[in-house]
Design a protein around this motif. Structure first.
Motif, PDB file in Angstrom:
ATOM      1  N   SER A   1       0.833  -1.204   0.000  1.00  0.00           N
ATOM      2  CA  SER A   1       0.000   0.000   0.000  1.00  0.00           C
ATOM      3  C   SER A   1       0.858   1.239   0.000  1.00  0.00           C
ATOM      4  CB  SER A   1      -0.904   0.012   1.248  1.00  0.00           C
ATOM      5  OG  SER A   1      -0.123   0.169   2.423  1.00  0.00           O
ATOM      6  N   ALA A   2       0.231   2.373  -0.326  1.00  0.00           N
ATOM      7  CA  ALA A   2       0.937   3.653  -0.275  1.00  0.00           C
ATOM      8  C   ALA A   2       1.350   3.976   1.154  1.00  0.00           C
ATOM      9  CB  ALA A   2       0.044   4.759  -0.835  1.00  0.00           C
ATOM     10  N   GLU A   3       0.473   3.681   2.106  1.00  0.00           N
ATOM     11  CA  GLU A   3       0.787   3.923   3.513  1.00  0.00           C
ATOM     12  C   GLU A   3       2.043   3.159   3.928  1.00  0.00           C
ATOM     13  OE1 GLU A   3      -1.403   3.514   7.866  1.00  0.00           O
ATOM     14  OE2 GLU A   3      -1.804   2.011   6.316  1.00  0.00           O
ATOM     15  N   ALA A   4       2.128   1.901   3.509  1.00  0.00           N
ATOM     16  CA  ALA A   4       3.288   1.083   3.850  1.00  0.00           C
ATOM     17  C   ALA A   4       4.547   1.625   3.184  1.00  0.00           C
ATOM     18  CB  ALA A   4       3.047  -0.368   3.444  1.00  0.00           C
ATOM     19  N   ALA A   5       4.438   2.038   1.937  1.00  0.00           N
ATOM     20  CA  ALA A   5       5.601   2.570   1.222  1.00  0.00           C
ATOM     21  C   ALA A   5       6.164   3.794   1.930  1.00  0.00           C
ATOM     22  CB  ALA A   5       5.217   2.921  -0.216  1.00  0.00           C
ATOM     23  N   LEU A   6       5.300   4.694   2.340  1.00  0.00           N
ATOM     24  CA  LEU A   6       5.750   5.915   3.004  1.00  0.00           C
ATOM     25  C   LEU A   6       6.349   5.614   4.372  1.00  0.00           C
ATOM     26  CD1 LEU A   6       2.753   8.258   2.098  1.00  0.00           C
ATOM     27  CD2 LEU A   6       5.007   8.193   1.033  1.00  0.00           C
ATOM     28  N   ALA A   7       5.732   4.681   5.096  1.00  0.00           N
ATOM     29  CA  ALA A   7       6.227   4.340   6.426  1.00  0.00           C
ATOM     30  C   ALA A   7       7.581   3.638   6.353  1.00  0.00           C
ATOM     31  CB  ALA A   7       5.209   3.458   7.150  1.00  0.00           C
ATOM     32  N   VAL A   8       7.742   2.719   5.409  1.00  0.00           N
ATOM     33  CA  VAL A   8       9.006   2.011   5.244  1.00  0.00           C
ATOM     34  C   VAL A   8      10.113   2.990   4.851  1.00  0.00           C
ATOM     35  CG1 VAL A   8      10.233   0.346   3.787  1.00  0.00           C
ATOM     36  CG2 VAL A   8       8.001  -0.239   4.752  1.00  0.00           C
ATOM     37  N   ALA A   9       9.802   3.900   3.930  1.00  0.00           N
ATOM     38  CA  ALA A   9      10.797   4.901   3.530  1.00  0.00           C
ATOM     39  C   ALA A   9      11.221   5.746   4.724  1.00  0.00           C
ATOM     40  CB  ALA A   9      10.225   5.787   2.423  1.00  0.00           C
ATOM     41  N   GLY A  10      10.260   6.134   5.542  1.00  0.00           N
ATOM     42  CA  GLY A  10      10.571   6.944   6.714  1.00  0.00           C
ATOM     43  C   GLY A  10      11.467   6.228   7.698  1.00  0.00           C
ATOM     44  N   TYR A  11      11.271   4.933   7.857  1.00  0.00           N
ATOM     45  CA  TYR A  11      12.114   4.156   8.777  1.00  0.00           C
ATOM     46  C   TYR A  11      13.518   3.967   8.207  1.00  0.00           C
ATOM     47  CZ  TYR A  11      13.624   0.535  12.031  1.00  0.00           C
ATOM     48  OH  TYR A  11      14.315  -0.167  12.985  1.00  0.00           O
ATOM     49  N   LEU A  12      13.589   3.608   6.934  1.00  0.00           N
ATOM     50  CA  LEU A  12      14.878   3.243   6.353  1.00  0.00           C
ATOM     51  C   LEU A  12      15.825   4.419   6.170  1.00  0.00           C
ATOM     52  CD1 LEU A  12      13.846   0.653   3.601  1.00  0.00           C
ATOM     53  CD2 LEU A  12      14.683   0.206   5.924  1.00  0.00           C
ATOM     54  N   GLU A  13      15.279   5.627   6.034  1.00  0.00           N
ATOM     55  CA  GLU A  13      16.149   6.765   5.755  1.00  0.00           C
ATOM     56  C   GLU A  13      17.127   7.057   6.880  1.00  0.00           C
ATOM     57  OE1 GLU A  13      13.918  10.289   5.088  1.00  0.00           O
ATOM     58  OE2 GLU A  13      12.833  10.219   6.990  1.00  0.00           O
ATOM     59  N   LYS A  14      16.864   6.532   8.060  1.00  0.00           N
ATOM     60  CA  LYS A  14      17.753   6.784   9.202  1.00  0.00           C
ATOM     61  C   LYS A  14      18.844   5.732   9.356  1.00  0.00           C
ATOM     62  CE  LYS A  14      14.730   4.333  12.478  1.00  0.00           C
ATOM     63  NZ  LYS A  14      13.813   4.467  13.635  1.00  0.00           N
ATOM     64  N   LEU A  15      18.824   4.673   8.534  1.00  0.00           N
ATOM     65  CA  LEU A  15      19.754   3.563   8.735  1.00  0.00           C
ATOM     66  C   LEU A  15      21.126   3.806   8.123  1.00  0.00           C
ATOM     67  CD1 LEU A  15      17.522   0.380   8.253  1.00  0.00           C
ATOM     68  CD2 LEU A  15      18.109   1.593  10.362  1.00  0.00           C
ATOM     69  N   GLY A  16      21.188   4.517   7.005  1.00  0.00           N
ATOM     70  CA  GLY A  16      22.469   4.816   6.388  1.00  0.00           C
ATOM     71  C   GLY A  16      23.174   3.610   5.800  1.00  0.00           C
ATOM     72  N   ILE A  17      22.424   2.685   5.203  1.00  0.00           N
ATOM     73  CA  ILE A  17      23.005   1.492   4.585  1.00  0.00           C
ATOM     74  C   ILE A  17      22.508   1.366   3.144  1.00  0.00           C
ATOM     75  CG2 ILE A  17      23.231   0.224   6.754  1.00  0.00           C
ATOM     76  CD1 ILE A  17      20.652  -1.242   6.028  1.00  0.00           C
ATOM     77  N   ALA A  18      23.084   0.411   2.410  1.00  0.00           N
ATOM     78  CA  ALA A  18      22.678   0.192   1.025  1.00  0.00           C
ATOM     79  C   ALA A  18      21.235  -0.312   0.963  1.00  0.00           C
ATOM     80  CB  ALA A  18      23.607  -0.817   0.357  1.00  0.00           C
ATOM     81  N   ILE A  19      20.447   0.298   0.084  1.00  0.00           N
ATOM     82  CA  ILE A  19      19.046  -0.084  -0.093  1.00  0.00           C
ATOM     83  C   ILE A  19      18.786  -0.297  -1.576  1.00  0.00           C
ATOM     84  CG2 ILE A  19      16.646   0.647   0.143  1.00  0.00           C
ATOM     85  CD1 ILE A  19      17.554   2.357   2.550  1.00  0.00           C
ATOM     86  N   VAL A  20      18.349  -1.490  -1.923  1.00  0.00           N
ATOM     87  CA  VAL A  20      17.993  -1.824  -3.299  1.00  0.00           C
ATOM     88  C   VAL A  20      16.472  -1.864  -3.397  1.00  0.00           C
ATOM     89  CG1 VAL A  20      18.164  -3.536  -5.140  1.00  0.00           C
ATOM     90  CG2 VAL A  20      20.102  -3.170  -3.586  1.00  0.00           C
ATOM     91  N   PHE A  21      15.915  -1.044  -4.274  1.00  0.00           N
ATOM     92  CA  PHE A  21      14.457  -0.976  -4.439  1.00  0.00           C
ATOM     93  C   PHE A  21      14.067  -1.534  -5.800  1.00  0.00           C
ATOM     94  CE2 PHE A  21      10.721   2.023  -5.473  1.00  0.00           C
ATOM     95  CZ  PHE A  21       9.789   1.073  -5.073  1.00  0.00           C
ATOM     96  N   ASP A  22      13.360  -2.661  -5.779  1.00  0.00           N
ATOM     97  CA  ASP A  22      12.808  -3.259  -6.983  1.00  0.00           C
ATOM     98  C   ASP A  22      11.337  -2.855  -7.050  1.00  0.00           C
ATOM     99  OD1 ASP A  22      12.420  -4.854  -9.230  1.00  0.00           O
ATOM    100  OD2 ASP A  22      12.055  -6.668  -8.060  1.00  0.00           O
TER     101      ASP A  22
END
Length: 257
Positions: A85-106
């Motif tokens: 869902s769009a809600e999940a996409a936005l929430a996941v992006a918000g969490y991951l942006e603080k990790l500072g690691i490699a992220i592969v988005f398919d």
């Protein structure tokens, strides 16, 4: 990165037929020497013929899965596949942006069988995931749906343009940086319908490479090789687009130039 193996988190949907999604990710990560962790975004009733049903996992549960493994085991790279869902996409992006690691988005939109796996609102929210991604890996239809090469690169990520959906006897896969082309690989087109989970496999292999400390170009080359060999080793299961033969891959040499 740990000395034992790279810790790779797959955030994706579950494929009951075992060919794509979380199942393909776990196989790929394991065969390449990584430790696979998961945050399941959707449960699908799916086989080689198509997707019969989808049950979306609530956003809070997706985040709980991510936080559980990150807070204890840690993570060296992330692969993102189907987002429910769009809600999940936005929430996941918000969490991951603080990790500072490699992220592969398919950016999964449609299954190999043709079944839609993302609605228009979810696709619109992909922009936030591209903002936090290190590299985005669309096939040609997904590339067009996301606005093309320049639009994706404008998010500051790298881009892999996968050529499997193209035409002709040669498949061209390209790695682009915001500043231009980094690597171009050409390989003979494999005439087969055993391609279920190809995109998931490639993205997971790329994440393992990056999580292992490879530079992006080397990780790209390894991921292409692993995926092509897995297609060649497909066991021929099911009546439709069969799964790859991850378990039969023994080396990653290939015929690209």
């Amino acid at each position: 990165m740990t000395e034992t193996c790279p810790r790779i988190l797959s955030i994706a949907g579950s494929d009951s037929g075992g060919g794509a999604g979380i199942q393909a990710d776990i196989k790929t990560i394991t065969m390449l020497g990584g430790h696979a962790m998961t945050a399941i975004t959707a449960i699908t009733a799916q086989n080689t013929v198509g997707v019969q049903s989808v049950h979306k996992v609530p956003t809070a549960m997706i985040l709980a899965q991510i936080e559980s493994v990150v807070s204890d085991i840690g993570v060296d790279a992330v692969k993102i596949g189907m987002i429910g869902s769009a809600e999940a996409a936005l929430a996941v992006a918000g969490y991951l942006e603080k990790l500072g690691i490699a992220i592969v988005f398919d950016p999964v939109m449609v299954a190999t069988s043709g079944s839609r796996l993302a609605d228009s609102d979810t696709i619109a929210a992909f922009g936030k995931l591209m903002d936090v991604a290190s590299v985005v890996t669309p096939n040609l239809p997904e590339l067009e749906a996301l606005g093309g090469r320049d639009e994706i690169l404008s998010h500051g990520c790298h881009l892999v343009v996968k050529g499997g959906h193209g035409e002709g006897p040669v498949v061209v896969d390209e790695l682009h940086a915001p500043g231009g082309l980094m690597r171009r690989l050409e390989g003979k087109r494999l005439e087969t319908s055993e391609t279920h989970g190809t995109g998931c496999t490639f993205a997971s292999a790329l994440a393992v490479g990056l999580g292992s400390g490879l530079d992006l170009t080397s990780a790209f080359e390894q991921a292409i090789s692993f995926t092509r060999i897995a297609i060649l080793e497909a066991p021929g299961l099911g009546a439709g687009n069969g799964p790859l033969g991850h378990q039969f891959v023994t080396d990653f040499q290939d015929d690209f130039q």
